[in-house]
Design a protein around this motif. Structure first.
Motif, PDB file in Angstrom:
ATOM      1  N   ASP A  36       1.038  -1.546   0.002  1.00 25.14           N
ATOM      2  CA  ASP A  36      -0.263  -0.371  -0.323  1.00 25.14           C
ATOM      3  C   ASP A  36       0.528   1.342   0.039  1.00 25.14           C
ATOM      4  OD1 ASP A  36      -2.453   1.676  -0.018  1.00 25.14           O
ATOM      5  OD2 ASP A  36      -2.761   0.509   1.742  1.00 25.14           O
ATOM      6  N   ARG A  37       0.489   2.150  -0.232  1.00 27.96           N
ATOM      7  CA  ARG A  37       1.273   3.472  -0.226  1.00 27.96           C
ATOM      8  C   ARG A  37       0.629   4.742   1.335  1.00 27.96           C
ATOM      9  NH1 ARG A  37       2.715   5.006  -4.798  1.00 27.96           N
ATOM     10  NH2 ARG A  37       2.746   3.069  -6.619  1.00 27.96           N
ATOM     11  N   LEU A  38       2.252   4.889   1.728  1.00 33.39           N
ATOM     12  CA  LEU A  38       1.679   5.489   2.693  1.00 33.39           C
ATOM     13  C   LEU A  38       0.924   7.191   3.445  1.00 33.39           C
ATOM     14  CD1 LEU A  38       4.871   5.235   4.684  1.00 33.39           C
ATOM     15  CD2 LEU A  38       2.948   4.193   5.503  1.00 33.39           C
ATOM     16  N   THR A  39       1.610   7.350   1.255  1.00 28.38           N
ATOM     17  CA  THR A  39       1.115   8.510   0.893  1.00 28.38           C
ATOM     18  C   THR A  39      -0.141   8.929   0.303  1.00 28.38           C
ATOM     19  OG1 THR A  39       2.157   8.386  -0.508  1.00 28.38           O
ATOM     20  CG2 THR A  39       3.264   9.692   0.883  1.00 28.38           C
ATOM     21  N   ARG A  40      -1.137   9.704   0.281  1.00 28.47           N
ATOM     22  CA  ARG A  40      -2.340   9.773  -0.542  1.00 28.47           C
ATOM     23  C   ARG A  40      -2.139  10.144  -2.193  1.00 28.47           C
ATOM     24  NH1 ARG A  40      -6.526  13.460   0.276  1.00 28.47           N
ATOM     25  NH2 ARG A  40      -4.642  15.411   1.635  1.00 28.47           N
ATOM     26  N   VAL A  41      -1.119   9.538  -2.355  1.00 27.19           N
ATOM     27  CA  VAL A  41      -0.672   9.925  -3.975  1.00 27.19           C
ATOM     28  C   VAL A  41      -2.182   9.305  -4.757  1.00 27.19           C
ATOM     29  CG1 VAL A  41       0.804   8.005  -4.105  1.00 27.19           C
ATOM     30  CG2 VAL A  41       0.825   9.442  -5.916  1.00 27.19           C
ATOM     31  N   ILE A  42      -2.652   9.593  -6.274  1.00 26.21           N
ATOM     32  CA  ILE A  42      -3.751   9.129  -6.478  1.00 26.21           C
ATOM     33  C   ILE A  42      -2.877   8.943  -8.258  1.00 26.21           C
ATOM     34  CG2 ILE A  42      -5.565   9.229  -8.516  1.00 26.21           C
ATOM     35  CD1 ILE A  42      -6.073  11.203  -6.074  1.00 26.21           C
ATOM     36  N   ILE A  43      -2.560   6.935  -8.239  1.00 26.78           N
ATOM     37  CA  ILE A  43      -1.310   7.212 -10.009  1.00 26.78           C
ATOM     38  C   ILE A  43      -3.139   7.211 -10.700  1.00 26.78           C
ATOM     39  CG2 ILE A  43      -0.359   5.496 -10.915  1.00 26.78           C
ATOM     40  CD1 ILE A  43       1.337   5.170  -8.367  1.00 26.78           C
ATOM     41  N   SER A  44      -2.947   7.471 -11.695  1.00 34.30           N
ATOM     42  CA  SER A  44      -4.452   7.277 -12.620  1.00 34.30           C
ATOM     43  C   SER A  44      -2.999   7.375 -14.166  1.00 34.30           C
ATOM     44  CB  SER A  44      -4.616   8.459 -12.673  1.00 34.30           C
ATOM     45  OG  SER A  44      -6.020   8.549 -13.936  1.00 34.30           O
ATOM     46  N   GLY A  45      -3.628   6.167 -14.611  1.00 33.97           N
ATOM     47  CA  GLY A  45      -2.705   5.984 -16.375  1.00 33.97           C
ATOM     48  C   GLY A  45      -1.477   6.069 -16.528  1.00 33.97           C
ATOM     49  N   GLY A  46      -0.860   5.947 -14.850  1.00 35.00           N
ATOM     50  CA  GLY A  46       0.487   6.396 -14.929  1.00 35.00           C
ATOM     51  C   GLY A  46       1.108   7.333 -14.284  1.00 35.00           C
ATOM     52  N   GLU A  47      -0.050   8.096 -14.059  1.00 37.12           N
ATOM     53  CA  GLU A  47       0.509   9.351 -13.738  1.00 37.12           C
ATOM     54  C   GLU A  47       0.469  10.518 -12.386  1.00 37.12           C
ATOM     55  OE1 GLU A  47       1.478  11.987 -17.979  1.00 37.12           O
ATOM     56  OE2 GLU A  47       1.903  12.175 -15.499  1.00 37.12           O
ATOM     57  N   ALA A  83     -11.665  18.310   0.343  1.00 41.66           N
ATOM     58  CA  ALA A  83     -10.828  17.125  -0.184  1.00 41.66           C
ATOM     59  C   ALA A  83     -10.239  15.991  -1.474  1.00 41.66           C
ATOM     60  CB  ALA A  83     -10.542  15.992   1.192  1.00 41.66           C
ATOM     61  N   VAL A  84      -9.651  15.679  -1.763  1.00 35.13           N
ATOM     62  CA  VAL A  84      -9.945  14.675  -3.339  1.00 35.13           C
ATOM     63  C   VAL A  84      -9.291  13.490  -2.460  1.00 35.13           C
ATOM     64  CG1 VAL A  84      -8.060  14.798  -4.869  1.00 35.13           C
ATOM     65  CG2 VAL A  84      -9.112  16.660  -4.547  1.00 35.13           C
ATOM     66  N   ILE A  85     -10.382  12.899  -3.021  1.00 30.25           N
ATOM     67  CA  ILE A  85      -9.307  11.065  -2.645  1.00 30.25           C
ATOM     68  C   ILE A  85      -9.538  10.458  -4.424  1.00 30.25           C
ATOM     69  CG2 ILE A  85      -9.967  11.574  -0.667  1.00 30.25           C
ATOM     70  CD1 ILE A  85     -12.955   9.903  -1.600  1.00 30.25           C
ATOM     71  N   GLY A  86      -8.589   9.109  -4.200  1.00 34.63           N
ATOM     72  CA  GLY A  86      -9.066   8.009  -5.381  1.00 34.63           C
ATOM     73  C   GLY A  86      -9.702   7.416  -4.995  1.00 34.63           C
ATOM     74  N   ARG A  87     -10.704   7.407  -6.939  1.00 30.63           N
ATOM     75  CA  ARG A  87     -11.296   6.018  -6.454  1.00 30.63           C
ATOM     76  C   ARG A  87     -11.162   5.024  -7.804  1.00 30.63           C
ATOM     77  NH1 ARG A  87     -17.488   8.523  -7.723  1.00 30.63           N
ATOM     78  NH2 ARG A  87     -16.133   8.536  -9.508  1.00 30.63           N
ATOM     79  N   PRO A  88     -11.192   4.278  -7.570  1.00 29.69           N
ATOM     80  CA  PRO A  88     -10.974   2.971  -8.578  1.00 29.69           C
ATOM     81  C   PRO A  88     -11.578   3.376  -9.402  1.00 29.69           C
ATOM     82  CG  PRO A  88     -11.363   2.019  -6.127  1.00 29.69           C
ATOM     83  CD  PRO A  88     -11.811   3.529  -5.937  1.00 29.69           C
ATOM     84  N   ASP A  89     -10.795   2.716 -11.350  1.00 25.25           N
ATOM     85  CA  ASP A  89     -11.065   3.433 -12.472  1.00 25.25           C
ATOM     86  C   ASP A  89     -10.326   1.432 -13.137  1.00 25.25           C
ATOM     87  OD1 ASP A  89     -12.389   5.160 -14.157  1.00 25.25           O
ATOM     88  OD2 ASP A  89     -11.159   4.335 -15.108  1.00 25.25           O
ATOM     89  N   PRO A  90     -11.430   1.036 -13.710  1.00 27.27           N
ATOM     90  CA  PRO A  90     -11.233   0.149 -14.661  1.00 27.27           C
ATOM     91  C   PRO A  90     -10.202   0.115 -15.406  1.00 27.27           C
ATOM     92  CG  PRO A  90     -14.035   0.841 -15.462  1.00 27.27           C
ATOM     93  CD  PRO A  90     -13.091   1.512 -14.039  1.00 27.27           C
ATOM     94  N   ARG A  91     -10.017   1.569 -16.321  1.00 24.85           N
ATOM     95  CA  ARG A  91      -9.442   2.070 -17.264  1.00 24.85           C
ATOM     96  C   ARG A  91      -8.144   2.883 -16.667  1.00 24.85           C
ATOM     97  NH1 ARG A  91     -10.284   6.614 -22.226  1.00 24.85           N
ATOM     98  NH2 ARG A  91      -8.221   6.139 -22.880  1.00 24.85           N
ATOM     99  N   TRP A  92      -8.478   3.373 -15.760  1.00 24.50           N
ATOM    100  CA  TRP A  92      -6.854   3.894 -15.442  1.00 24.50           C
ATOM    101  C   TRP A  92      -6.738   4.059 -13.966  1.00 24.50           C
ATOM    102  CZ3 TRP A  92      -5.703   7.101 -19.321  1.00 24.50           C
ATOM    103  CH2 TRP A  92      -6.937   7.246 -20.610  1.00 24.50           C
ATOM    104  N   GLY A  93      -7.213   3.099 -13.115  1.00 21.39           N
ATOM    105  CA  GLY A  93      -7.014   2.185 -11.843  1.00 21.39           C
ATOM    106  C   GLY A  93      -7.336   3.211 -10.917  1.00 21.39           C
ATOM    107  N   GLU A  94      -7.465   4.871 -10.789  1.00 23.04           N
ATOM    108  CA  GLU A  94      -7.838   5.384 -10.376  1.00 23.04           C
ATOM    109  C   GLU A  94      -7.776   6.591 -10.568  1.00 23.04           C
ATOM    110  OE1 GLU A  94      -3.982   5.267  -6.664  1.00 23.04           O
ATOM    111  OE2 GLU A  94      -5.855   4.959  -5.571  1.00 23.04           O
ATOM    112  N   VAL A  95      -9.300   7.306 -10.400  1.00 24.78           N
ATOM    113  CA  VAL A  95      -9.134   8.942 -11.029  1.00 24.78           C
ATOM    114  C   VAL A  95      -9.716   9.879  -9.224  1.00 24.78           C
ATOM    115  CG1 VAL A  95     -10.263   8.294 -13.097  1.00 24.78           C
ATOM    116  CG2 VAL A  95     -11.645   8.103 -10.934  1.00 24.78           C
ATOM    117  N   PRO A  96      -9.029  10.892  -9.826  1.00 22.68           N
ATOM    118  CA  PRO A  96      -9.492  12.068  -8.835  1.00 22.68           C
ATOM    119  C   PRO A  96     -11.097  12.274  -8.489  1.00 22.68           C
ATOM    120  CG  PRO A  96      -8.337  13.247 -10.408  1.00 22.68           C
ATOM    121  CD  PRO A  96      -8.475  11.078 -11.019  1.00 22.68           C
ATOM    122  N   VAL A  97     -11.230  12.640  -7.134  1.00 19.43           N
ATOM    123  CA  VAL A  97     -12.589  12.628  -7.240  1.00 19.43           C
ATOM    124  C   VAL A  97     -12.805  12.956  -6.033  1.00 19.43           C
ATOM    125  CG1 VAL A  97     -15.502  12.252  -5.453  1.00 19.43           C
ATOM    126  CG2 VAL A  97     -13.818  10.711  -7.625  1.00 19.43           C
TER     127      VAL A  97
END
Length: 443
Positions: A340-351, A372-386
């Protein structure tokens, strides 16, 4: 797209060095480069190496304000624009201090502003040696580069190491599935580096089942955890997926698989790279086998520090070890596994998308009282910001969209905005991210 090796690049390097000297660049100056993948960018890197100058790759996907901030923070002496314009633009930043790095890679930070990781010439060569051994690179290889060179992954995991090994490289200006299949079938590369979003696009493409991929003896994969179904899809085509773990601060190769390891332990991120040390730490001690802790890295490939950020450098580098902020564990065979990640980084499509960057923009919108901004699972990008917003008087959706458009790259924009009456917080006022994820899971 024409394959080239370092010898073929030599005339471009010489011309670039002459252009930089004519522009007054001296050792320690920072040279920015922005543009799609092109041999000219690599020529600028090697020219900077010869001159003692510093290359600062700029992400062309960033918004103008973000690029301006990086240019000012780095103290760029000039901006090299290519390949379309080929322009050399002097910038009014003379008198900033010199730098002994060869490359400064800007990586988003939890404070909402990116930090420049300084990688020395020795770090790049150590990283290249790690790549040579892990991928078995020889002069007979041909690397197809589809990931952007403004990231150290696209630049340093295969591209630069291949050139230093005498191999050939073909650059795709930017990834496109049909272009990838066409290039593999026509040019017969032996290696390529992909991220999960790219792998997904290929596996779901109509040409996946019939494309001739026989020339590929392996692919590297990284930037975020690679789902097992993607690994299995490539393995079913006879292509080992060699996972590579690392980040800008580690060159990036820190932990990785060989082709044999990829087949023996799918899903593992591998062993410490040949010139690296890696460990899992918990409560100041190395964690026992199978128990989770923070992954730490040391080696000649690790950054010397963050540009003009002594406090951040001291926090990240302790006793010669770089603290990754990632959680993992080791098994009895010594293999590392990402947890897992200690930080809150969202990795979306490699970015990498850091919530603080997006929150900083949202907080400037009139009527936003909390966000607040969180990551949400996405089938295409892995995660997307919400984005989760507590709106007060004067809030305007259109103004929110306009501020995001001006201040952030499009890939960082929230894919959804959820309104709540308040954010869950601890007694000390810290937003409870996990609680927020629970509350918004159906949003």
């Amino acid at each position: 797209m024409t394959p080239f090796d370092l010898a073929a690049l030599e005339p471009l390097i010489a011309a670039e060095e002459a252009a930089l000297r004519a522009a007054g660049i001296v050792a320690g100056d920072r040279v920015g480069w922005i543009g799609l993948n092109d041999p000219a960018m690599l020529a600028t890197l090697f020219a900077c190496e010869r001159m003692g100058a510093v290359l600062v790759p700029l992400n062309w996907r960033l918004a103008a304000e973000e690029l301006q901030w990086i240019a000012e923070d780095a103290g760029l002496a000039l901006l090299r624009e290519g390949p379309a314009s080929g322009a050399v633009t002097p910038l009014p930043a003379r008198g900033e201090p010199g730098c002994e790095a060869l490359l400064i890679g800007y990586t988003s930070g939890t404070t909402g502003r990116p930090k420049g990781a300084m990688l020395s010439r020795a770090a790049l060569h150590a990283n290249a040696e790690n790549a040579r051994r892990l991928f078995g690179l020889t002069a007979a290889d041909h690397v197809l580069t589809v990931l952007p060179l403004f990231h150290v992954g696209g630049l340093n995991i295969q591209t630069v190491p291949a050139l230093l090994a005498g191999a050939r490289v073909t650059l795709m200006p930017k990834f496109e599935p049909d272009g990838f299949f066409d290039a593999v079938e026509a040019l017969r590369p032996t290696l390529s580096l992909l991220v999960p979003a790219v792998m997904t696009a290929l596996v779901r493409h109509p040409r996946w089942a019939t494309a001739d991929l026989a020339s590929l003896r392996a692919i590297g994969a990284g930037s975020s955890e690679v789902p097992m179904p993607l690994i299995e899809a490539f393995h079913a085509r006879g292509i080992p997926v060699q996972q590579v773990y690392g980040m800008t601060e580690t060159g990036p190769i820190a932990i990785a698989q060989t082709a044999a390891e990829a087949m023996a332990a799918p899903g593992s991120i591998g062993l410490a790279a040949p010139l690296c040390g890696a460990r899992v730490m918990r409560d100041g001690q190395e964690a026992p086998v199978g128990e989770a802790g923070e992954i730490e890295i040391r080696g000649a490939n690790v950054m010397t520090g963050y540009w003009r950020r002594p406090d951040a450098t001291a926090e990240a580098l302790r006793g010669g070890w770089f603290r990754t902020g990632d959680v993992g564990h080791r098994d009895a065979a010594g293999r590392f596994w990402f947890t897992d990640r200690l930080t809150r980084v969202i990795i979306s499509g490699g970015e990498n998308i850091y919530p603080a960057e997006v929150e900083r923009v949202l907080q400037s919108v009139p009527g936003v009282t909390e966000c607040a901004v969180i990551g949400r699972p996405d089938p295409r990008w892995g995660e997307v910001p919400v984005a989760v917003i507590v709106a007060g008087p004067g809030f305007d959706e259109a103004e929110t969209a306009a501020r995001l458009e001006r201040g952030l790259a499009r890939f960082k924009h929230p894919r959804a905005v959820i309104h709540m009456p308040s954010l869950p917080r601890t007694a000390l006022g810290k937003v409870q991210i996990e609680k927020l994820r629970e509350l918004t899971s159906g949003g």
